[in-house]
Design an enzyme around this catalytic site. Sequence first.
Site, short mmCIF file in Angstrom:
data_model
loop_
_atom_site.label_atom_id
_atom_site.label_comp_id
_atom_site.label_asym_id
_atom_site.label_seq_id
_atom_site.Cartn_x
_atom_site.Cartn_y
_atom_site.Cartn_z
N LYS A 1 11.69 -53.50 73.95
CA LYS A 1 12.36 -54.72 74.41
C LYS A 1 11.63 -55.39 75.56
O LYS A 1 11.61 -56.61 75.65
CB LYS A 1 13.83 -54.44 74.79
CG LYS A 1 14.68 -54.13 73.57
CD LYS A 1 16.16 -54.34 73.79
CE LYS A 1 16.91 -54.17 72.48
NZ LYS A 1 18.35 -54.24 72.59
N LYS B 1 13.78 -52.08 61.75
CA LYS B 1 15.22 -51.87 61.77
C LYS B 1 15.96 -53.19 61.56
O LYS B 1 15.54 -54.22 62.10
CB LYS B 1 15.57 -51.27 63.14
CG LYS B 1 17.00 -50.89 63.36
CD LYS B 1 17.24 -50.40 64.79
CE LYS B 1 17.63 -51.54 65.70
NZ LYS B 1 18.64 -51.23 66.71
N LYS C 1 20.46 -57.43 65.10
CA LYS C 1 21.11 -58.71 65.33
C LYS C 1 20.18 -59.71 65.99
O LYS C 1 20.40 -60.91 65.89
CB LYS C 1 22.41 -58.61 66.16
CG LYS C 1 22.64 -57.41 67.01
CD LYS C 1 23.92 -57.62 67.84
CE LYS C 1 24.71 -56.35 68.01
NZ LYS C 1 24.11 -55.39 68.94
N1 AQP Z 1 19.78 -50.94 61.66
C1 AQP Z 1 20.66 -50.03 62.07
N2 AQP Z 1 20.98 -48.97 61.31
C2 AQP Z 1 21.88 -48.04 61.72
N3 AQP Z 1 22.53 -48.13 62.91
C3 AQP Z 1 22.24 -49.18 63.71
N4 AQP Z 1 22.70 -49.54 64.92
C4 AQP Z 1 22.11 -50.70 65.29
N5 AQP Z 1 21.26 -51.11 64.35
C5 AQP Z 1 21.31 -50.18 63.34
C6 AQP Z 1 23.69 -48.79 65.69
O1 AQP Z 1 24.71 -49.68 66.11
C7 AQP Z 1 25.20 -49.24 67.37
C8 AQP Z 1 25.24 -50.38 68.34
O2 AQP Z 1 23.97 -50.90 68.62
P1 AQP Z 1 23.83 -51.83 69.91
O3 AQP Z 1 24.60 -53.07 69.74
O4 AQP Z 1 24.14 -51.08 71.12
O5 AQP Z 1 22.31 -52.20 69.99
P2 AQP Z 1 21.09 -51.91 69.12
O6 AQP Z 1 21.02 -50.50 68.72
O7 AQP Z 1 19.93 -52.43 69.90
O8 AQP Z 1 21.44 -52.82 67.85
P3 AQP Z 1 20.79 -54.15 67.37
O9 AQP Z 1 21.62 -54.68 66.26
O10 AQP Z 1 19.35 -53.91 67.07
O11 AQP Z 1 20.93 -55.11 68.60
P4 AQP Z 1 19.82 -55.90 69.38
O12 AQP Z 1 19.16 -56.71 68.31
O13 AQP Z 1 20.59 -56.72 70.37
O14 AQP Z 1 18.91 -54.90 69.99
C9 AQP Z 1 24.32 -48.10 67.82
O15 AQP Z 1 24.98 -46.87 67.53
C10 AQP Z 1 23.10 -48.24 66.97
O16 AQP Z 1 22.45 -47.01 66.74
#
Ligand code: AQP
Length: 333
Positions: A112, A195, A198
């Site tokens: 990030k 991955k 969002k």
């Molecule tokens: N692609 C994924 N597959 C399985 N689990 C996922 N999680 C996120 N993406 C996947 C799980 O969702 C939970 C919450 O995630 P978060 O909102 O704390 O942030 P993140 O992991 O950084 O998710 P994003 O969607 O990728 O958000 P951004 O884009 O803002 O960084 C966690 O349990 C995570 O493992």
Amino acid sequence: KHRVFSGIQPSGGLTLGNYLGAIKRFVDMQDQGIETLYCVVDMHAITVWQDPEALRRQTRELAAGYLAAGLNPDRSILFNQSQVPEHAQLGWIFNCVARMGWMNRMTQWKDKAGKNAEKASLGLFAYPSLMAADILLYHATHVPVGEDQKQHVELTRDIAAKFNNDYDVAFFPLTEPVIEGAATRVMSLRDGSKKMSKSDPSDMSRINMTDDADTIAKKIRKAKTDPEPLPDTMKGLDDRPEARNLVRIYAALAEMTPDQVLADFGGQQFSAFKPALVDLAVDKLAPISTEMARLMQDPAEIDRILAGGAARARAIATPILERTYDIVGMVRG
Ligand code: AQP
């Protein structure tokens, strides 16, 4: 005694990855009768810029997503992080326990902050320390997360162990990550090596929990695949990441193993598999998005649920924080 804590950032709309990797499993744990706390981690979200109005909306939308997916506010404690100030208070203490080198090794920080670490917020660097506080403030024993969060839960254990060792106490538990099911790492629909996220600039890379049936159908139809038919077992997908991802998504939605899915679809082309996946996805996701939209019509009710959850969370957190201050040597009047 088991106690489960987990959270999601209100940093955008929910994706199918968040649903299968996290929320769906939060509901399973609640339904097993375990004590569960689920948080909308708004203080984590602001480690990168969030427009205030968007943050408020996304916080309520995430809470609506939790409820629509089956979390019951009488059985689980649902709240947003900033309404329980003890998270920040314990987070500060952990900032003084954790080492810079530990944070420097976190892959999420490296991804990030990228090459521009000088411009990243101090909060983004300290993110895993606040996450350790989220978990340990409740002496949580288990944390359901997707694969990408495993390293942060391991760091939580390191912080607990160092605190216990430094102060010569057996106070914080060594929390276990719970990473299970067919979809612990849902991949982008456009690139099987990334991955689903969002914050991916391409909306076609992900399925959002608010997508309607036509949008879900279009995204799955256009999802990257290869020209080969599906094999009979998962071994045959070792070098086919996009195909593997779609089979895993199917398995997680249908509550089957990936090999069971291939027992049904082995030998078939994507032209047969994709429409089946569309039907299944719409069948499982449409009721959730409809319920989310209904709940969002009454934001005051969502706020009331979050405030009620926060009060219950604080009742658990306060004595643990007080005991922590006592161990550290803070004078209380
Ligand atoms: N692609 C994924 N597959 C399985 N689990 C996922 N999680 C996120 N993406 C996947 C799980 O969702 C939970 C919450 O995630 P978060 O909102 O704390 O942030 P993140 O992991 O950084 O998710 P994003 O969607 O990728 O958000 P951004 O884009 O803002 O960084 C966690 O349990 C995570 O493992």
